[in-house]
Write an enzyme that holds these catalytic residues in place. Structure first.
Site, PDB file in Angstrom:
ATOM      1  N   ASP A  53      26.274 -25.928   8.656  1.00  0.00           N
ATOM      2  CA  ASP A  53      24.884 -25.734   7.966  1.00  0.00           C
ATOM      3  C   ASP A  53      24.847 -24.130   8.772  1.00  0.00           C
ATOM      4  O   ASP A  53      24.018 -23.540   8.158  1.00  0.00           O
ATOM      5  CB  ASP A  53      24.181 -26.595   8.768  1.00  0.00           C
ATOM      6  CG  ASP A  53      23.896 -27.990   7.816  1.00  0.00           C
ATOM      7  OD1 ASP A  53      24.466 -27.863   7.231  1.00  0.00           O
ATOM      8  OD2 ASP A  53      23.100 -28.681   8.952  1.00  0.00           O
ATOM      9  N   GLY A  54      24.972 -24.135   9.554  1.00  0.00           N
ATOM     10  CA  GLY A  54      24.644 -22.660  10.194  1.00  0.00           C
ATOM     11  C   GLY A  54      25.699 -21.758   9.504  1.00  0.00           C
ATOM     12  O   GLY A  54      25.393 -20.716   9.197  1.00  0.00           O
ATOM     13  N   GLU A  63      13.856 -22.442   7.270  1.00  0.00           N
ATOM     14  CA  GLU A  63      12.287 -21.656   8.260  1.00  0.00           C
ATOM     15  C   GLU A  63      12.422 -21.262   8.658  1.00  0.00           C
ATOM     16  O   GLU A  63      13.430 -20.052   9.112  1.00  0.00           O
ATOM     17  CB  GLU A  63      11.950 -23.175   9.346  1.00  0.00           C
ATOM     18  CG  GLU A  63      12.678 -23.397  10.527  1.00  0.00           C
ATOM     19  CD  GLU A  63      14.075 -24.012  10.207  1.00  0.00           C
ATOM     20  OE1 GLU A  63      15.217 -23.457  11.174  1.00  0.00           O
ATOM     21  OE2 GLU A  63      14.652 -24.583   9.654  1.00  0.00           O
ATOM     22  N   TYR A  99      14.786 -28.828  11.120  1.00  0.00           N
ATOM     23  CA  TYR A  99      14.423 -28.717  12.976  1.00  0.00           C
ATOM     24  C   TYR A  99      12.584 -29.071  12.455  1.00  0.00           C
ATOM     25  O   TYR A  99      12.177 -29.651  13.900  1.00  0.00           O
ATOM     26  CB  TYR A  99      14.172 -27.252  13.154  1.00  0.00           C
ATOM     27  CG  TYR A  99      13.746 -26.680  14.170  1.00  0.00           C
ATOM     28  CD1 TYR A  99      13.711 -27.930  15.378  1.00  0.00           C
ATOM     29  CD2 TYR A  99      12.701 -25.256  14.839  1.00  0.00           C
ATOM     30  CE1 TYR A  99      13.145 -27.312  16.384  1.00  0.00           C
ATOM     31  CE2 TYR A  99      12.228 -24.824  15.958  1.00  0.00           C
ATOM     32  CZ  TYR A  99      12.314 -26.187  17.137  1.00  0.00           C
ATOM     33  OH  TYR A  99      12.123 -26.208  17.755  1.00  0.00           O
ATOM     34  N   SER A 126      12.309 -33.247  13.072  1.00  0.00           N
ATOM     35  CA  SER A 126      12.446 -33.179  13.772  1.00  0.00           C
ATOM     36  C   SER A 126      11.593 -33.028  15.263  1.00  0.00           C
ATOM     37  O   SER A 126      10.797 -33.006  16.215  1.00  0.00           O
ATOM     38  CB  SER A 126      13.969 -32.552  15.321  1.00  0.00           C
ATOM     39  OG  SER A 126      14.926 -32.385  13.932  1.00  0.00           O
TER      40      SER A 126
END
Length: 271
Positions: free
Chosen positions: A60-61, A130, A172, A175
């Site tokens: 994903d990065g 985000e 994130y 989470s």
């Protein structure tokens, strides 16, 4: 088919590096133009503006870096060589067959929203997932005030605030205790991190800009998609978030949308 391809790979994943070479060879065998760059080079030099399709090899990065380096019109095919791969369309073992389908034009494009973010009236960047606002000093409590349409909606003291897009709501923000948003919603989720009051995550429409006033000692930072970082030191920091006029285009090879695949993967239901 005369599309121009760019292969962007994670330099930290040997299998992705090797796959980039195979991908370039396959394109050349089909008479197609392509270049290969690692993700770091793509960020520093940017992906050529005439690129039509980006093959992103990594996790994903890698996708998040591609989004920052890409031209507005290029579409992305994500190939997972990482652990999560929630933004990826296919797993690494499907690369060659999937690439052949893309070459034949057997795919459709799904567009997803980004956020346009300013810090004290200066453009910081655009977020696919985000923005994370906190102190640069770990453990420092900040006071956050959320404003929309000139109305003070709520405020709280806490460690940080996450402002997530629908596509980022499975990352994130989730989470940290936030809800999952359907990608089709024109909304964001605001997730307070370790608040000192009884405030919880809230979903807001992004049809109008959202202002976040931050008060507290020391330096305040905003981190976009986990790697773009800006900081400022002032008595009051103001973050402005609105929906970007630009979108991110993802190549889809099945009728199942990105949201459906991502939420099933997040809950452990592998296809």
């Amino acid at each position: 088919m005369s599309e121009v391809f760019a292969i962007i790979y994670s330099e930290r994943k040997p299998k992705a590096v090797e796959a980039a070479k195979r991908t370039l060879e396959l394109l050349e065998k089909n008479g197609l133009k392509g270049i290969a760059m690692n993700a770091r080079e793509a960020v520093e030099k940017k992906i050529p503006s005439d690129t039509d399709i980006v093959i992103a090899l990594g996790g994903d990065g890698t996708i998040l870096k591609v989004v920052d380096a890409i031209s507005d019109d290029a579409a992305i095919l994500g190939v997972n060589f990482g652990h999560g791969g929630y933004l990826m369309e296919i797993e690494s073992g499907m690369l060659e067959e999937s690439l052949k389908r893309v070459i034949r034009g057997e795919y459709h494009v799904e567009e997803v929203m980004k956020l346009y973010i300013k810090l004290n009236n200066r453009f910081v960047g655009e977020a696919l997932n985000e923005a994370y606002i906190s102190s640069t000093q770990s453990g420092t409590i900040l006071n956050f005030k959320i404003i929309q349409d000139e109305v003070d909606l709520f405020e709280f003291p806490g460690d940080a605030l996450i402002i997530s897009t629908p596509i980022g709501s499975t990352a994130y923000a989730y989470s940290a205790g936030g809800p999952i948003l359907d990608d089709r919603l024109n909304a964001v989720v605001l997730v307070p991190v370790c608040p000192l009051t009884n405030v919880r995550a809230i979903v807001l429409s992004i049809s109008k800009p959202i202002m976040v006033e931050v008060l507290g000692g020391g330096e305040v930072q905003v981190m976009i998609d986990g790697w773009i970082r800006r900081s400022v030191k002032s008595k009051k920091t103001v973050l402005e978030i609105e929906r970007s006029k630009k979108t991110v285009k993802f190549i889809r090879l099945s009728d199942k949308g990105g949201f459906e695949k991502r939420i099933r993967k997040r809950f452990g239901y592998e296809d």
